[in-house]
Design a protein around this motif. Structure first.
Motif, mmCIF file in Angstrom:
data_model
loop_
_atom_site.group_PDB
_atom_site.id
_atom_site.type_symbol
_atom_site.label_atom_id
_atom_site.label_comp_id
_atom_site.label_asym_id
_atom_site.label_seq_id
_atom_site.Cartn_x
_atom_site.Cartn_y
_atom_site.Cartn_z
ATOM 1 N N THR B 25 0.856 -1.178 0.000
ATOM 2 C CA THR B 25 0.000 0.000 0.000
ATOM 3 C C THR B 25 0.897 1.235 0.000
ATOM 4 O O THR B 25 1.819 1.341 0.810
ATOM 5 C CB THR B 25 -0.936 0.019 1.219
ATOM 6 N N PHE B 41 -11.610 5.581 -9.934
ATOM 7 C CA PHE B 41 -10.203 5.194 -10.042
ATOM 8 C C PHE B 41 -9.338 6.372 -10.467
ATOM 9 O O PHE B 41 -9.850 7.427 -10.844
ATOM 10 C CB PHE B 41 -10.040 4.008 -11.006
ATOM 11 N N PHE B 54 -5.575 2.584 -11.089
ATOM 12 C CA PHE B 54 -5.768 1.954 -9.782
ATOM 13 C C PHE B 54 -6.956 2.610 -9.080
ATOM 14 O O PHE B 54 -7.217 3.790 -9.287
ATOM 15 C CB PHE B 54 -4.532 2.144 -8.891
ATOM 16 N N THR B 55 -7.609 1.828 -8.224
ATOM 17 C CA THR B 55 -8.681 2.402 -7.419
ATOM 18 C C THR B 55 -8.133 2.651 -6.016
ATOM 19 O O THR B 55 -7.587 1.741 -5.403
ATOM 20 C CB THR B 55 -9.879 1.443 -7.374
ATOM 21 N N PRO B 56 -8.263 3.875 -5.523
ATOM 22 C CA PRO B 56 -7.735 4.170 -4.186
ATOM 23 C C PRO B 56 -8.381 3.275 -3.117
ATOM 24 O O PRO B 56 -9.545 2.898 -3.237
ATOM 25 C CB PRO B 56 -8.115 5.633 -3.955
ATOM 26 N N SER B 57 -7.601 2.979 -2.089
ATOM 27 C CA SER B 57 -8.118 2.121 -1.023
ATOM 28 C C SER B 57 -8.360 2.912 0.258
ATOM 29 O O SER B 57 -8.684 2.359 1.284
ATOM 30 C CB SER B 57 -7.133 0.987 -0.754
ATOM 31 N N GLU B 67 -4.416 6.651 -0.540
ATOM 32 C CA GLU B 67 -3.673 5.393 -0.461
ATOM 33 C C GLU B 67 -4.098 4.494 -1.605
ATOM 34 O O GLU B 67 -5.277 4.447 -1.970
ATOM 35 C CB GLU B 67 -3.954 4.705 0.878
ATOM 36 N N VAL B 68 -3.113 3.818 -2.163
ATOM 37 C CA VAL B 68 -3.388 2.914 -3.276
ATOM 38 C C VAL B 68 -2.688 1.594 -2.979
ATOM 39 O O VAL B 68 -1.495 1.580 -2.678
ATOM 40 C CB VAL B 68 -2.864 3.503 -4.611
ATOM 41 N N THR B 69 -3.457 0.531 -3.013
ATOM 42 C CA THR B 69 -2.897 -0.794 -2.711
ATOM 43 C C THR B 69 -2.661 -1.514 -4.030
ATOM 44 O O THR B 69 -3.585 -1.666 -4.828
ATOM 45 C CB THR B 69 -3.868 -1.586 -1.814
ATOM 46 N N ILE B 70 -1.413 -1.900 -4.249
ATOM 47 C CA ILE B 70 -1.017 -2.369 -5.577
ATOM 48 C C ILE B 70 -0.391 -3.748 -5.529
ATOM 49 O O ILE B 70 0.546 -3.986 -4.757
ATOM 50 C CB ILE B 70 -0.019 -1.364 -6.207
ATOM 51 N N SER B 123 -11.899 1.298 0.799
ATOM 52 C CA SER B 123 -12.341 2.684 0.674
ATOM 53 C C SER B 123 -13.854 2.776 0.902
ATOM 54 O O SER B 123 -14.349 3.671 1.593
ATOM 55 C CB SER B 123 -11.966 3.179 -0.726
#
Lengths: 367, 272
Positions: B25, B41, B54-57, B67-70, B123
């Protein structure tokens, strides 16, 4: 809209007036002896027209009026094959990209004008205008013309797109025996006409009816030519591509596809692109490159999953985009009947044939 | 000068939180306030190298950070995993339509996540938790391959203890230390004690998981118009122009990425 008559001998002055303001692109005829494979009773022309910069022509007389659409799709003037759409995170002053002088394009046909409606829908979407496209579209002078003839692959009329423009141009030329009728439909067009006032006379009733007769004659000949292709009406298109999802035609036709991308790059309504990144001279750049759904990685995502793994799926996808997606979202199909995809295809994949097959499989199952 | 739709803003990496061996993250601080609604996203770019959606978390109520979890799954995500605190990313967006929180009011909300698919759902959970009084209940069912593949390991157990929240984690394959449920997430969707016809179900995970969860949800009586699915497509521009993310008559980037099953049910091969 105003309509004037312009004599043949004043055409150089017409071009001259345009080049005062614009970089003018004009059709130049390229002879070809390749006879079209066609059962039509007409002797159809084989020559092509390429768009060239008028100022750079060795012989100005090579600039001609094109009898049908040019080789290049008109969209090449509005989005380039690969170009920078923004540079970012740099200390260097943001450089406003300059395209140089605005362009004027002669030789645009009604199929091209129809296709520009698709490009406009994509790139001028309210609130999300593509800045490069918007500027070029605004600055470019579109000079269209009637089609006094057609190529074997022309099928605009099958979708009720006439072989002459009624709107969507700045200036339109309709050839008559000794000159042209010149329609003026914008302020940009009026500015050109203003500087030519002494060369123009208002169109006479005789000239206008002469034009109508010529247009009607082309309409009848094109109709007759199209009979053999049995192209479905535009009202049936969405229905047949949806019901033809499992049709054998996709597998069958993709066999000769070599994934060259010719159909998507020559298409005047195709608009897909890929954003990519480049780093050059200390600048981070977002590049926009034409892309096409016939390429195998078009829909691939991270991890390798790809909804359009097989060529036949990609061929079908192209038709679903043109005849389902656009009809649902815009109300009309993303195909202008210019036939460029037919002409360019080394695998002889023919959109007219595929649509006809889909129609026949749905409505004439015994066929 | 008009706004350039392709122009990203700077987002500095403030923290990198390892979640699993393949998932991190990233806590980002955008150079200016950044608003999104849950489910929308963003496009993140490694300047001059590459860009991906990416979709923010994180909680959309927080505007200063996202925050973005990748998950490391390809070229760009691999390179992102090598980025360090202090590095700068490009951020564009937000794009698309998120979860329709208004429609969820007064209902039982069933959230089904798989693997890194819990990221956008986190999120959503933050949004739901902040107005929990508006909802009848929140049921979370989360499946991961193994206990090591579970994301948000510290936060997950706390969520289940909140008022009106019922959370259950399951793994496909257990381990000697794992004391929780073992089995695919589809096996923990029965007997939820909910009024199926009014349940709002939100699903995010790998396509194969969404396909079978969706079948299961229909099976237990949840309506197609109340099932929300996140469609993973190859979104390049995020603006409805580049053409990569078409799903039937929709673009995932404009009309999605969240779709109801009702919208998708007549489209062929949506899970491929």
């Amino acid at each position: 809209m105003e309509t004037y008559f312009l004599n043949n001998e004043d055409i150089p002055k017409f071009y001259g007036a345009i080049t005062e303001v614009y970089d003018l692109y004009v059709p130049v005829k390229i002879e070809s002896s390749v006879a079209p494979a066609c059962q039509s009773s007409f002797r159809l022309p084989t020559a092509d027209y390429l768009l060239k910069n008028y100022a750079l022509l060795d012989k100005k007389e090579n600039a001609v009026f094109n009898d049908y659409r040019c080789v290049e799709p008109t969209r090449v003037f509005f989005t380039y094959f690969k170009e920078e759409v923004c540079s970012y995170f740099t200390d260097k002053a943001a450089q406003e990209q300059v395209d140089g002088r605005p362009k004027a394009i002669c030789g645009v046909k009604n199929c091209d004008i129809f296709a520009l409606r698709i490009q406009d829908y994509v790139f001028l979407n309210a609130g999300e205008e593509d800045p490069l496209y918007a500027r070029r579209r605004q600055n470019t002078l579109v000079i269209s013309g009637d089609c006094p003839s057609f190529k074997e692959t022309c099928f605009c009329q099958a979708f009720d797109i006439p072989a002459y423009p009624a709107q969507g141009f700045d200036l339109n030329l309709s050839p008559l025996t000794h000159g042209y009728l010149l329609d003026v439909d914008s302020d940009k067009g009026r500015a050109i006409v203003k500087s030519l006032k002494d060369k123009l006379s208002p169109a006479t009733f005789g000239q206008l009816s002469g034009r109508s007769a010529k247009r009607e004659s082309v309409r009848m000949r094109l109709d007759e030519h199209l009979i053999q292709h049995k192209i479905p009406k535009k009202e049936a298109l969405q229905d047949i591509v949806l019901s033809g999802y499992a049709s054998p035609v996709w597998q069958e036709q993709m066999r000769t596809c070599v994934e060259c991308g010719g159909c998507v790059f020559m298409c005047d309504t195709c608009h897909c692109f890929l954003l990519s990144e480049e780093h050059e001279n200390g600048l981070n750049k977002k590049m926009r490159t034409w892309d096409g759904c016939l390429f195998k990685d078009f829909t691939r995502v991270a991890g390798g999953a790809n909804p359009l793994k097989m060529r036949y799926m990609r061929l079908r996808n192209r038709y679903l985009k043109k005849f389902d997606f656009f009809i649902s979202n815009l109300g009309f199909q993303a195909c202008c009947g210019c036939g460029r995809c037919i002409e360019v295809c080394p695998g002889k994949i023919d959109i007219r044939y595929i649509l006809r097959r889909l129609y026949e499989e749905k409505y004439l199952p015994a066929h | 000068m008009k706004k350039n739709i392709y122009q990203p803003i700077k987002a500095r990496i403030e923290q990198v939180i390892p979640e699993t061996s393949l998932i991190k993250t990233f806590v980002l601080k955008p150079e200016s306030e950044f608003s999104f609604t849950t489910g929308q996203f963003v496009e993140l770019s490694i300047p001059g190298v590459g860009e991906a959606p990416f979709t923010p978390s994180s909680d959309p109520a927080i505007k200063e950070r996202i925050e973005v979890t990748i998950m490391k799954a390809g070229r760009i995500t691999g390179l992102l995993h090598e980025m360090q605190v202090g590095d700068t990313l490009g951020l564009r967006g937000p794009y698309g339509k998120g979860y329709p929180l208004d429609k969820f009011k007064g209902k039982d909300i069933l959230i089904v996540g798989g693997g890194v698919g819990l990221a956008p759902l986190r999120s959503l959970l933050f949004s739901l938790f902040s107005r929990i009084q508006d909802y009848k209940s929140v049921i979370l069912r989360y499946g991961a391959r193994t206990p090591n593949d579970i994301v948000y390991k510290e936060a997950l157990p706390q969520w289940g203890t909140k008022d009106k929240v019922n959370a259950l984690v399951t793994v496909d394959v257990g381990s000697p230390e794992w004391q929780g449920n073992v089995g695919l997430v589809t096996t923990v969707l029965a007997d939820l004690g909910i009024d199926a016809p009014s349940v709002q179900a939100i699903v995010c995970g790998p396509p194969i998981m969404m396909k079978f969860v969706n079948l299961k949800l229909l099976d237990i009586g949840i309506k197609p118009e109340n099932i929300y699915l996140s469609m993973e497509k190859s979104m390049s521009c995020g603006l409805g122009k580049c053409g990569h993310c078409r799903v039937g008559k929709y673009y995932a980037c404009k009309d999605g990425p969240v779709f109801t099953y009702e919208q998708l049910k007549d489209i062929h091969d949506i899970w491929d």
